[in-house]
Motif scaffolding. Structure first.
Motif, PDB file in Angstrom:
ATOM      1  N   LEU A 131       0.832  -1.200   0.000  1.00 56.44           N
ATOM      2  CA  LEU A 131       0.000   0.000   0.000  1.00 56.44           C
ATOM      3  C   LEU A 131       0.866   1.248   0.000  1.00 56.44           C
ATOM      4  O   LEU A 131       0.531   2.249  -0.646  1.00 56.44           O
ATOM      5  CB  LEU A 131      -0.933   0.003   1.209  1.00 56.44           C
ATOM      6  N   ARG A 132       2.002   1.203   0.694  1.00 59.64           N
ATOM      7  CA  ARG A 132       2.938   2.325   0.653  1.00 59.64           C
ATOM      8  C   ARG A 132       3.416   2.567  -0.773  1.00 59.64           C
ATOM      9  O   ARG A 132       3.575   3.711  -1.202  1.00 59.64           O
ATOM     10  CB  ARG A 132       4.144   2.051   1.561  1.00 59.64           C
ATOM     11  N   MET A 133       3.650   1.490  -1.511  1.00 59.57           N
ATOM     12  CA  MET A 133       4.079   1.607  -2.902  1.00 59.57           C
ATOM     13  C   MET A 133       3.015   2.323  -3.733  1.00 59.57           C
ATOM     14  O   MET A 133       3.320   3.234  -4.521  1.00 59.57           O
ATOM     15  CB  MET A 133       4.351   0.218  -3.479  1.00 59.57           C
ATOM     16  N   ILE A 134       1.769   1.948  -3.560  1.00 53.60           N
ATOM     17  CA  ILE A 134       0.675   2.542  -4.334  1.00 53.60           C
ATOM     18  C   ILE A 134       0.533   4.034  -4.007  1.00 53.60           C
ATOM     19  O   ILE A 134       0.456   4.881  -4.910  1.00 53.60           O
ATOM     20  CB  ILE A 134      -0.647   1.810  -4.048  1.00 53.60           C
ATOM     21  N   ILE A 135       0.514   4.352  -2.717  1.00 55.95           N
ATOM     22  CA  ILE A 135       0.371   5.754  -2.315  1.00 55.95           C
ATOM     23  C   ILE A 135       1.593   6.556  -2.748  1.00 55.95           C
ATOM     24  O   ILE A 135       1.486   7.681  -3.253  1.00 55.95           O
ATOM     25  CB  ILE A 135       0.164   5.863  -0.795  1.00 55.95           C
ATOM     26  N   GLY A 136       2.794   5.965  -2.556  1.00 57.42           N
ATOM     27  CA  GLY A 136       4.021   6.653  -2.945  1.00 57.42           C
ATOM     28  C   GLY A 136       4.086   6.928  -4.430  1.00 57.42           C
ATOM     29  O   GLY A 136       4.592   7.971  -4.860  1.00 57.42           O
ATOM     30  N   HIS A 137       3.576   6.002  -5.231  1.00 53.13           N
ATOM     31  CA  HIS A 137       3.549   6.192  -6.689  1.00 53.13           C
ATOM     32  C   HIS A 137       2.724   7.422  -7.057  1.00 53.13           C
ATOM     33  O   HIS A 137       3.148   8.235  -7.892  1.00 53.13           O
ATOM     34  CB  HIS A 137       2.963   4.939  -7.346  1.00 53.13           C
ATOM     35  N   GLU A 138       1.565   7.577  -6.436  1.00 53.19           N
ATOM     36  CA  GLU A 138       0.708   8.719  -6.761  1.00 53.19           C
ATOM     37  C   GLU A 138       1.288  10.022  -6.226  1.00 53.19           C
ATOM     38  O   GLU A 138       1.221  11.065  -6.893  1.00 53.19           O
ATOM     39  CB  GLU A 138      -0.704   8.492  -6.210  1.00 53.19           C
ATOM     40  N   LEU A 139       1.879   9.985  -5.030  1.00 52.08           N
ATOM     41  CA  LEU A 139       2.535  11.185  -4.512  1.00 52.08           C
ATOM     42  C   LEU A 139       3.696  11.606  -5.408  1.00 52.08           C
ATOM     43  O   LEU A 139       3.979  12.802  -5.567  1.00 52.08           O
ATOM     44  CB  LEU A 139       3.039  10.938  -3.088  1.00 52.08           C
ATOM     45  N   ALA A 140       4.357  10.614  -6.008  1.00 50.52           N
ATOM     46  CA  ALA A 140       5.484  10.911  -6.899  1.00 50.52           C
ATOM     47  C   ALA A 140       5.041  11.733  -8.101  1.00 50.52           C
ATOM     48  O   ALA A 140       5.787  12.592  -8.583  1.00 50.52           O
ATOM     49  CB  ALA A 140       6.137   9.604  -7.364  1.00 50.52           C
ATOM     50  N   HIS A 141       3.838  11.470  -8.613  1.00 51.68           N
ATOM     51  CA  HIS A 141       3.345  12.256  -9.752  1.00 51.68           C
ATOM     52  C   HIS A 141       3.245  13.740  -9.383  1.00 51.68           C
ATOM     53  O   HIS A 141       3.512  14.617 -10.212  1.00 51.68           O
ATOM     54  CB  HIS A 141       1.980  11.732 -10.201  1.00 51.68           C
ATOM     55  N   HIS A 142       2.863  14.018  -8.133  1.00 52.28           N
ATOM     56  CA  HIS A 142       2.818  15.408  -7.673  1.00 52.28           C
ATOM     57  C   HIS A 142       4.229  15.954  -7.485  1.00 52.28           C
ATOM     58  O   HIS A 142       4.539  17.072  -7.923  1.00 52.28           O
ATOM     59  CB  HIS A 142       2.041  15.508  -6.362  1.00 52.28           C
ATOM     60  N   ALA A 143       5.085  15.180  -6.825  1.00 52.38           N
ATOM     61  CA  ALA A 143       6.441  15.650  -6.515  1.00 52.38           C
ATOM     62  C   ALA A 143       7.272  15.878  -7.772  1.00 52.38           C
ATOM     63  O   ALA A 143       8.108  16.788  -7.817  1.00 52.38           O
ATOM     64  CB  ALA A 143       7.141  14.639  -5.603  1.00 52.38           C
ATOM     65  N   LEU A 144       7.056  15.059  -8.798  1.00 52.61           N
ATOM     66  CA  LEU A 144       7.827  15.162 -10.033  1.00 52.61           C
ATOM     67  C   LEU A 144       7.205  16.116 -11.052  1.00 52.61           C
ATOM     68  O   LEU A 144       7.738  16.294 -12.144  1.00 52.61           O
ATOM     69  CB  LEU A 144       7.983  13.772 -10.665  1.00 52.61           C
ATOM     70  N   GLY A 145       6.060  16.703 -10.703  1.00 54.54           N
ATOM     71  CA  GLY A 145       5.427  17.682 -11.591  1.00 54.54           C
ATOM     72  C   GLY A 145       4.652  17.085 -12.744  1.00 54.54           C
ATOM     73  O   GLY A 145       4.304  17.801 -13.695  1.00 54.54           O
ATOM     74  N   HIS A 146       4.345  15.796 -12.684  1.00 53.85           N
ATOM     75  CA  HIS A 146       3.658  15.152 -13.806  1.00 53.85           C
ATOM     76  C   HIS A 146       2.241  15.678 -14.014  1.00 53.85           C
ATOM     77  O   HIS A 146       1.714  15.615 -15.134  1.00 53.85           O
ATOM     78  CB  HIS A 146       3.597  13.633 -13.592  1.00 53.85           C
ATOM     79  N   VAL A 147       1.608  16.147 -12.952  1.00 58.67           N
ATOM     80  CA  VAL A 147       0.223  16.624 -13.067  1.00 58.67           C
ATOM     81  C   VAL A 147       0.141  18.137 -12.874  1.00 58.67           C
ATOM     82  O   VAL A 147      -0.956  18.675 -12.685  1.00 58.67           O
ATOM     83  CB  VAL A 147      -0.694  15.896 -12.046  1.00 58.67           C
ATOM     84  N   ASN A 148       1.283  18.811 -12.940  1.00 59.93           N
ATOM     85  CA  ASN A 148       1.303  20.260 -12.799  1.00 59.93           C
ATOM     86  C   ASN A 148       0.643  20.919 -14.006  1.00 59.93           C
ATOM     87  O   ASN A 148       0.981  20.623 -15.156  1.00 59.93           O
ATOM     88  CB  ASN A 148       2.753  20.746 -12.657  1.00 59.93           C
ATOM     89  N   LEU A 149      -0.307  21.818 -13.749  1.00 62.22           N
ATOM     90  CA  LEU A 149      -1.084  22.445 -14.818  1.00 62.22           C
ATOM     91  C   LEU A 149      -0.202  23.218 -15.788  1.00 62.22           C
ATOM     92  O   LEU A 149      -0.317  23.068 -17.014  1.00 62.22           O
ATOM     93  CB  LEU A 149      -2.143  23.373 -14.214  1.00 62.22           C
ATOM     94  N   TRP A 150       0.713  24.035 -15.267  1.00 62.76           N
ATOM     95  CA  TRP A 150       1.497  24.911 -16.131  1.00 62.76           C
ATOM     96  C   TRP A 150       2.532  24.123 -16.930  1.00 62.76           C
ATOM     97  O   TRP A 150       2.800  24.448 -18.086  1.00 62.76           O
ATOM     98  CB  TRP A 150       2.175  25.999 -15.301  1.00 62.76           C
TER      99      TRP A 150
END
Length: 316
Positions: A131-150
């Motif tokens: 479960l840590r892997m799953i949550i960490g994967h999604e947090l990584a998208h935020h941390a790496l800017g993958h879902v950043n609007l700009w």
């Protein structure tokens, strides 16, 4: 603190540079009209964000101190490790039988959605590191800017080039997998999380053989396998698991429990050299002095509120 940039997949680095160059050139060429898009983008993003909040707050359970406190503590810990400013709102909702998790970003807020069926697949088997892997994967998208609007707006022109957008998306998934594995602190559990997601069966998940699944790659027709990959936003699961295995083998994970204890011990020793005689007690006594709590089974740092170890699943 986890250096997220160092975990970015090599392919993502390449595709990100290419996409940014293309996007920058196109937007610069359209500079006289590009600025006119800013206001509509802000308005549309705000409206979509408000609509999303209207849906999610009324149809999903928000993870908080009052709801699913253990998961909330895990999210807080990982957010600190990734140096994310502000904790994304995490919601658990029914996937109507689907197994999935999502990272979503609007100007009005950042979110992670976990389908209840996927959470059950881990917790019912006491596979807390998965479960840590799953949550960490999604947090990584935020941390790496993958879902950043700009950033996505900047990269938008590159999507007109056939298959480039898909290649960048697949590379982003590989990067997020790496971060998720580091935060899970267990390479085998990280691979098992993806494998359990693949099979989707709680009864069968415990019997999965990672090596046997990776070996299925040799049966994929090379030409059709390549064509399938071109049109996919995510790499094949066999590829993702194989990539994690290679990454763990070549680059040690950054969050082994022994490293955490040793780092804490070193920090205390350095501090005490300046203010008092050197402390030479065992790591357990140093942890007490730091008011830290560790799992008696694997030595992993845990929180006072935890009822089980998220590394090995041991009851606390």
């Amino acid at each position: 603190m986890l250096d997220v940039s160092s975990l970015r997949h090599e392919k993502e680095r390449i595709y990100l540079i290419i996409c940014m160059l293309i996007g920058g050139i196109v937007w610069f060429a359209l500079i006289w009209v590009a600025w006119l898009l800013v206001i509509p983008v802000v308005i549309i993003s705000w409206l979509f964000g408000q609509y999303f909040k209207a849906y999610i707050y009324g149809n999903a359970i928000r993870v908080s101190q009052e709801q699913f406190k253990e998961i909330h503590e895990v999210v807080k810990e990982m957010t600190r490790e990734l140096n994310i400013a502000g904790i994304p709102d995490v919601f658990i909702l029914s996937g109507q039988g689907n197994l999935n998790s999502l990272a979503v970003n609007f100007l009005s807020g950042r979110y992670i959605l976990l389908y209840g069926e996927l959470v059950d697949l881990s917790l019912k088997r006491d596979a807390h590191a998965e479960l840590r892997m799953i949550i960490g994967h999604e947090l990584a998208h935020h941390a790496l800017g993958h879902v950043n609007l700009w950033r996505n707006l900047l990269l938008l022109p590159s999507k007109i080039i056939p298959f480039l957008g898909g290649a960048y998306s697949r590379a982003c998934e590989l990067s997020a997998d790496r971060v998720g594995m580091a935060l899970a602190r267990d390479g085998e559990a990280a691979r098992k999380a993806l494998l359990a997601l693949t099979v989707g069966s709680e009864a069968l998940a415990a019997e999965l053989d990672t090596e046997a699944f990776i070996a299925q790659e040799k049966y994929i027709p090379p030409v059709m396998g390549f064509i399938y990959e071109l049109y996919s936003s995510h790499p094949r699961m066999s590829v993702r698991i194989s990539e994690l295995k290679k990454y763990e083998k070549n680059i040690p994970l950054l969050f082994r429990s022994s490293m955490i204890i040793n780092a804490s011990s070193t920090k205390v020793a350095e501090t005490c050299e300046k203010t008092a005689p050197v402390i030479t007690e065992p790591a357990e006594e140093i942890a007490v002095a730091l008011q830290q709590r560790y799992c008696s089974s694997c030595g992993q740092k845990v929180l006072d509120s935890d009822r089980f170890c998220y590394n090995c699943g041991h009851k606390l």
